[in-house]
Write an enzyme that holds these catalytic residues in place. Structure first.
Site, PDB file in Angstrom:
ATOM      1  N   HIS A 141      11.057   6.570  10.440  1.00  0.00           N
ATOM      2  CA  HIS A 141      10.083   6.584   9.337  1.00  0.00           C
ATOM      3  C   HIS A 141      10.216   5.324   8.484  1.00  0.00           C
ATOM      4  O   HIS A 141       9.226   4.671   8.157  1.00  0.00           O
ATOM      5  CB  HIS A 141      10.259   7.822   8.450  1.00  0.00           C
ATOM      6  CG  HIS A 141       9.516   7.687   7.149  1.00  0.00           C
ATOM      7  ND1 HIS A 141       8.171   7.912   7.039  1.00  0.00           N
ATOM      8  CD2 HIS A 141       9.939   7.283   5.922  1.00  0.00           C
ATOM      9  CE1 HIS A 141       7.786   7.651   5.792  1.00  0.00           C
ATOM     10  NE2 HIS A 141       8.841   7.273   5.092  1.00  0.00           N
ATOM     11  N   HIS A 146       7.349   1.785   6.891  1.00  0.00           N
ATOM     12  CA  HIS A 146       7.351   0.946   5.689  1.00  0.00           C
ATOM     13  C   HIS A 146       7.441  -0.562   5.922  1.00  0.00           C
ATOM     14  O   HIS A 146       6.937  -1.337   5.110  1.00  0.00           O
ATOM     15  CB  HIS A 146       8.524   1.336   4.779  1.00  0.00           C
ATOM     16  CG  HIS A 146       8.341   2.653   4.092  1.00  0.00           C
ATOM     17  ND1 HIS A 146       7.485   2.813   3.019  1.00  0.00           N
ATOM     18  CD2 HIS A 146       8.890   3.876   4.316  1.00  0.00           C
ATOM     19  CE1 HIS A 146       7.528   4.079   2.606  1.00  0.00           C
ATOM     20  NE2 HIS A 146       8.371   4.757   3.380  1.00  0.00           N
ATOM     21  N   GLU A 187       3.187   5.921   0.452  1.00  0.00           N
ATOM     22  CA  GLU A 187       3.361   6.927   1.514  1.00  0.00           C
ATOM     23  C   GLU A 187       2.046   7.415   2.130  1.00  0.00           C
ATOM     24  O   GLU A 187       1.975   7.611   3.338  1.00  0.00           O
ATOM     25  CB  GLU A 187       4.147   8.139   0.999  1.00  0.00           C
ATOM     26  CG  GLU A 187       5.585   7.850   0.586  1.00  0.00           C
ATOM     27  CD  GLU A 187       6.516   7.478   1.748  1.00  0.00           C
ATOM     28  OE1 GLU A 187       6.104   7.519   2.916  1.00  0.00           O
ATOM     29  OE2 GLU A 187       7.684   7.123   1.450  1.00  0.00           O
ATOM     30  N   SER A 206       3.636   7.016  10.213  1.00  0.00           N
ATOM     31  CA  SER A 206       4.790   7.430  11.019  1.00  0.00           C
ATOM     32  C   SER A 206       4.679   8.901  11.422  1.00  0.00           C
ATOM     33  O   SER A 206       5.618   9.454  11.968  1.00  0.00           O
ATOM     34  CB  SER A 206       6.094   7.192  10.239  1.00  0.00           C
ATOM     35  OG  SER A 206       6.144   8.028   9.099  1.00  0.00           O
TER      36      SER A 206
HETATM   37  N1  HBI Z   1      15.716   6.947  -1.216  1.00  0.00           N
HETATM   38  N2  HBI Z   1      16.316   6.183   0.862  1.00  0.00           N
HETATM   39  C1  HBI Z   1      15.364   6.522  -0.006  1.00  0.00           C
HETATM   40  N3  HBI Z   1      14.070   6.445   0.374  1.00  0.00           N
HETATM   41  C2  HBI Z   1      13.058   6.776  -0.478  1.00  0.00           C
HETATM   42  O1  HBI Z   1      11.882   6.675  -0.117  1.00  0.00           O
HETATM   43  C3  HBI Z   1      13.396   7.224  -1.763  1.00  0.00           C
HETATM   44  C4  HBI Z   1      14.764   7.299  -2.121  1.00  0.00           C
HETATM   45  N4  HBI Z   1      15.106   7.713  -3.339  1.00  0.00           N
HETATM   46  C5  HBI Z   1      14.128   8.027  -4.332  1.00  0.00           C
HETATM   47  C6  HBI Z   1      12.738   7.968  -3.856  1.00  0.00           C
HETATM   48  N5  HBI Z   1      12.433   7.588  -2.667  1.00  0.00           N
HETATM   49  C7  HBI Z   1      11.645   8.455  -4.735  1.00  0.00           C
HETATM   50  O2  HBI Z   1      12.048   8.815  -5.980  1.00  0.00           O
HETATM   51  C8  HBI Z   1      10.309   7.732  -4.767  1.00  0.00           C
HETATM   52  O3  HBI Z   1       9.389   8.769  -4.944  1.00  0.00           O
HETATM   53  C9  HBI Z   1      10.051   6.788  -5.836  1.00  0.00           C
HETATM   54 FE    FE Z   2       8.829   6.769   3.045  1.00  0.00          FE
END
Ligand code: HBI
Ligand code: FE
Length: 290
Positions: A141, A146, A187, A206
């Protein structure tokens, strides 16, 4: 949740009723870690290869051109790529890097990395039985969904600005509102192009089935991007989205999110929260693209 692959995190690190998957003992204080490449099994590489092939063949006519043009920058589609190799290309293109993380990380750590033009990529691969649906983001994903758009200069700048905005939102206790922006753009965002409606959101691109649902189905609602309206909108974490927000360019997204959000948060807090999929009076729907 049958047949659904949102492919993104329904729980944020530290919330939810179970700890996030992944080994956090090996993470540094900023939550990054080395990509544990030696740990990948042949089965992991095979899962990557099969996921990649399935998603790639769905892209024409459904994914935006910028995504399709950049997806080959991930490298050979047969094996999980090395993060360092992708970073080298990304650095030349847009001065971004990707960094390994053990899984979901706390919001502030996540924002801090984005603000430094470092995109956190989970290093573990889903198990074969999770082929169609994985609860937390995995390496597929994060990379496939991304990373391609980080090669686009305007989108790349938007992501950095989002991270900087996140650090500020943490101080203003507005992370929930800002998380909705991430959800409905990064997203699950759609873009109107000359050739028709296309997806740019990683959760769609994804996913096994959401691409068709988002672009070609008459079931969900699709409305024009409006920042305050979006921040009032709840979202679905366990099914395909009931509503999508459509931008007409990445520049529109960047410009709309450039101003200081302090008064915007205040205005949003004065208004009603909207259930996922709500249509407001007078709102124009975008037709599906079949
Ligand atoms: N951590 N690894 C990872 N990937 C994410 O997309 C992610 C996260 N921590 C917080 C987060 N997303 C969210 O709070 C987002 O909605 C901003
Ligand atoms: Fe994501």
């Amino acid at each position: 949740m049958k047949g659904v692959n949102v492919g993104v995190a329904p729980v944020t690190y530290g919330q939810g009723d179970r700890p996030p998957r992944g080994d956090y003992a090996r993470a540094r204080s900023d939550y990054t870690c080395e990509q544990d490449f030696a740990r990948y099994t042949e089965a992991d590489h095979d899962t990557y290869r099969r996921l990649y092939a399935r998603q790639l063949q769905q892209l024409p006519g459904l994914a935006c051109d910028e995504f399709i043009a950049a997806v080959s920058q991930l490298g050979a589609p047969e094996r999980i790529p090395r993060f360092d190799d992708i970073s080298e290309r990304l650095m030349k293109a847009t001065r971004w890097q990707i960094v390994g993380v053990p899984g979901l990380i706390p919001e502030e750590a996540f924002f801090a990395l984005l603000a430094q033009r470092k995109f956190p990529v989970t290093d573990w691969m889903r198990q074969p039985e999770e082929f169609d649906y994985v609860v937390e983001p995995d390496v597929f994903h994060d990379l496939f969904g991304h990373v391609p758009l980080l090669f686009d200069p305007v989108f790349a700048d938007y992501m950095q600005a989002y991270g900087a905005g996140g650090l500020k939102a943490s101080r203003l206790d507005a992370c929930e509102l800002l998380a909705r922006l991430y959800w409905y753009t990064v997203e699950f965002g759609l873009i109107q192009t000359k050739q028709g409606l296309r997806a740019y959101g990683a959760g769609i691109l994804s996913s096994a089935g959401e691409l068709r649902h988002a672009i070609a189905s008459s079931e969900p609602r699709r409305v024009g991007f409006d920042l305050q309206r979006l921040m009032r909108s709840l979202y679905k974490i366990d099914s395909y989205q009931a509503i999508y927000f459509v931008i007409d360019s990445f520049q529109q997204l960047f410009d709309a999110t450039a101003p200081d959000f302090t008064p915007i948060y205040a205005a949003v807090r004065q208004q009603d929260i909207l259930e996922a999929g709500t249509l407001l009076p007078g709102e124009r729907l975008f037709a599906p693209n079949r």
